[in-house]
Design a protein around this motif. Structure first.
Motif, short mmCIF file in Angstrom:
data_model
loop_
_atom_site.label_atom_id
_atom_site.label_comp_id
_atom_site.label_asym_id
_atom_site.label_seq_id
_atom_site.Cartn_x
_atom_site.Cartn_y
_atom_site.Cartn_z
N PHE A 101 0.86 -1.19 0.00
CA PHE A 101 0.00 0.00 0.00
C PHE A 101 0.89 1.24 0.00
O PHE A 101 1.01 1.95 0.99
CB PHE A 101 -0.88 -0.02 1.25
N VAL A 106 -0.94 4.95 -4.84
CA VAL A 106 -2.04 5.90 -4.74
C VAL A 106 -1.91 7.01 -5.78
O VAL A 106 -2.87 7.40 -6.44
CB VAL A 106 -2.11 6.51 -3.32
N SER A 142 -16.46 6.00 -4.01
CA SER A 142 -15.60 5.34 -3.02
C SER A 142 -15.51 3.85 -3.25
O SER A 142 -14.43 3.25 -3.11
CB SER A 142 -16.14 5.64 -1.61
N ILE A 146 -11.81 2.05 -4.26
CA ILE A 146 -11.16 1.02 -3.45
C ILE A 146 -11.15 -0.32 -4.18
O ILE A 146 -10.20 -1.09 -4.07
CB ILE A 146 -11.83 0.90 -2.05
N LEU A 149 -8.26 -0.23 -6.55
CA LEU A 149 -7.00 -0.40 -5.85
C LEU A 149 -6.79 -1.86 -5.45
O LEU A 149 -5.70 -2.41 -5.62
CB LEU A 149 -6.96 0.50 -4.61
N LEU A 186 -3.68 -4.28 -5.32
CA LEU A 186 -3.22 -4.43 -3.94
C LEU A 186 -3.38 -5.85 -3.42
O LEU A 186 -2.49 -6.36 -2.72
CB LEU A 186 -4.00 -3.45 -3.05
N LEU A 213 -9.57 -3.52 4.50
CA LEU A 213 -9.19 -2.43 3.60
C LEU A 213 -10.35 -2.08 2.68
O LEU A 213 -10.58 -0.90 2.36
CB LEU A 213 -7.96 -2.83 2.78
N GLY A 217 -12.05 1.39 3.25
CA GLY A 217 -11.71 2.20 2.10
C GLY A 217 -12.89 2.83 1.41
O GLY A 217 -12.75 3.84 0.73
N SER A 221 -14.68 6.86 3.43
CA SER A 221 -14.47 7.91 2.43
C SER A 221 -15.80 8.47 1.93
O SER A 221 -15.93 9.69 1.73
CB SER A 221 -13.65 7.36 1.26
N CYS A 329 -3.98 5.66 10.20
CA CYS A 329 -4.73 5.05 9.10
C CYS A 329 -3.83 4.76 7.91
O CYS A 329 -3.23 5.67 7.32
CB CYS A 329 -5.87 5.98 8.67
N GLY A 331 -4.69 3.97 5.03
CA GLY A 331 -5.27 4.48 3.79
C GLY A 331 -5.42 5.99 3.75
O GLY A 331 -6.15 6.52 2.91
N LEU A 334 -4.77 7.69 0.34
CA LEU A 334 -5.85 7.44 -0.62
C LEU A 334 -7.06 8.30 -0.29
O LEU A 334 -7.68 8.89 -1.19
CB LEU A 334 -6.24 5.97 -0.61
#
Length: 380
Positions: A101, A106, A142, A146, A149, A186, A213, A217, A221, A329, A331, A334
């Motif tokens: 990560f 990102v 969102s 994610i 990713l 990821l 995640l 994620g 968000s 965090c 993330g 991101l």
């Protein structure tokens, strides 16, 4: 510690006004609270104390302890409680996760975030008004980001659009497919870490981290995006400043995160393994504590006029919404990229963006953790 325990999480009197408990709460470094489960815990209230507690090795995040306070009366899902979140296991896992990560990953995703954002805004602009910003934009964006990713195939993302947790068996099956046919994503990178011989992730850890995640994620968000739109439309002077000077966007995102009107610190529940002192108060071994990040973000000892929403705020310390210390965090980069791109694009596309209903008509979800809005009607 004096007086009757507070009920926690606190109730927001309106969608953007601070809970009344914030007033004077920082006079006491530690206060007693009652959680939704009915169990008692101690709330840490001050910015500097919270930073210290978050790095104190005597404060554990291991929630498998039988005497730790329960957050809610609902049973915690198995995958949320089976992984050791304390040293030495957690630093090992986090170090392995960080190898996959990376900030570079990102950054490489930014063009795709812009592309996804543009497509969703096109569809929203072509649809009826008012539109539900949460359903039309925040959650779909969102989820797609994610999933991009992590490597969730496009035709399998629909199952996550109803704000529900992914099934554990789906993630297990996806991991096996990725192992057979790895990609530039990821989960494939985590599988490589898992399958290496030097300090590998266990299968349980691999499944847990991949699932968490995905959950963290998209839900957090999306709720932050909705929170940001509510805050900006409720403060038109700040929204006008941001439109006039897009260079303010990174700082505006940090201020929006500081002044978040969704989310609580209930999930920050910790367990004290030995006596500690916080602000002159001794917290005994065996206590359950909560580092109240949203309260710390409004500490007048740390932030000037903390009740004021000011996107040009400077010289104040960093907001703590992403936590601090070993549980910062993973993330965060991101989330920042997504918020910056999404908000900049929304304000550029809709110069007359405003709420489609009076702000006091917005309704929150019945969730002690997210406190998100059920819908955010907007017009333009």
């Amino acid at each position: 510690m004096t007086g009757q325990p507070y009920a926690y999480p606190f109730v927001w009197p309106s969608p953007f006004e601070q809970p009344k408990e914030f007033s004077g709460l920082h006079d006491e470094p530690v206060v007693e609270v009652i959680l939704p489960s009915g169990d008692e815990a101690l709330l840490i209230t001050r910015y500097e104390d919270i930073r210290a507690v978050l790095t104190d090795p005597r404060v554990s995040k291991n929630r498998n302890r039988p005497d730790i306070a329960r957050m809610t009366i609902k049973k915690v899902k198995a995958f949320q409680s089976q992984v050791d979140m304390d040293p030495p296991a957690h630093p090992r896992m986090r170090g392995l996760i960080a190898r996959a990560f990376t900030p570079a990953r990102v950054e490489n995703l930014r063009p795709r975030i812009r592309e996804l954002t543009g497509g969703l805004l096109d569809a929203m602009a072509a649809g009826p008004q008012p539109a539900d910003f949460a359903e039309a934009f925040a959650f779909p964006l969102s989820i797609q980001v994610i999933c991009e990713l992590l490597g969730v195939p496009a035709d399998e993302r629909e199952q996550f659009t109803q704000r529900t947790a992914p099934p554990w068996d789906y993630m297990a099956e996806l991991i096996e497919r990725k192992r057979a046919n790895p990609g530039d994503d990821l989960i494939s990178a985590l599988i490589q870490v898992h399958d290496e011989k030097d300090g590998r992730l266990s299968s349980q850890e691999l499944h847990w981290w991949s699932t968490m995640l995905l959950l963290a994620g998209y839900e957090t968000s999306a709720n932050q995006l909705c929170s940001a739109v509510v805050m900006l439309t409720s403060h038109p002077d700040q929204m006008a400043k941001l439109r006039e000077d897009p260079a303010l966007l990174p700082g505006a995102v940090e201020e929006l995160l500081r002044c978040q009107v969704v989310g609580t610190s209930l999930s920050m529940l910790r367990y004290v393994t030995d006596d500690i002192e916080v602000g002159g108060v001794t917290i005994p071994r065996g206590s359950s504590v909560i580092t109240a990040l949203e309260v710390a973000n409004h500490d007048p000892a740390a932030f000037r006029c903390p009740e004021r929403f000011d996107i040009t705020r400077s010289d104040d310390p960093p907001q703590l919404t992403f936590s601090a210390g070993r549980h910062f965090c993973v993330g965060a980069s991101l989330a920042r990229a997504e918020l910056q791109i999404a908000l900049g694009s929304v304000l550029d596309r809709f110069p007359n963006l405003r709420l489609g209903v009076p702000v006091d008509q917005l309704v929150r979800t019945e969730d002690a953790f997210t406190q998100g809005f059920t819908e955010v009607p907007v017009t333009w």
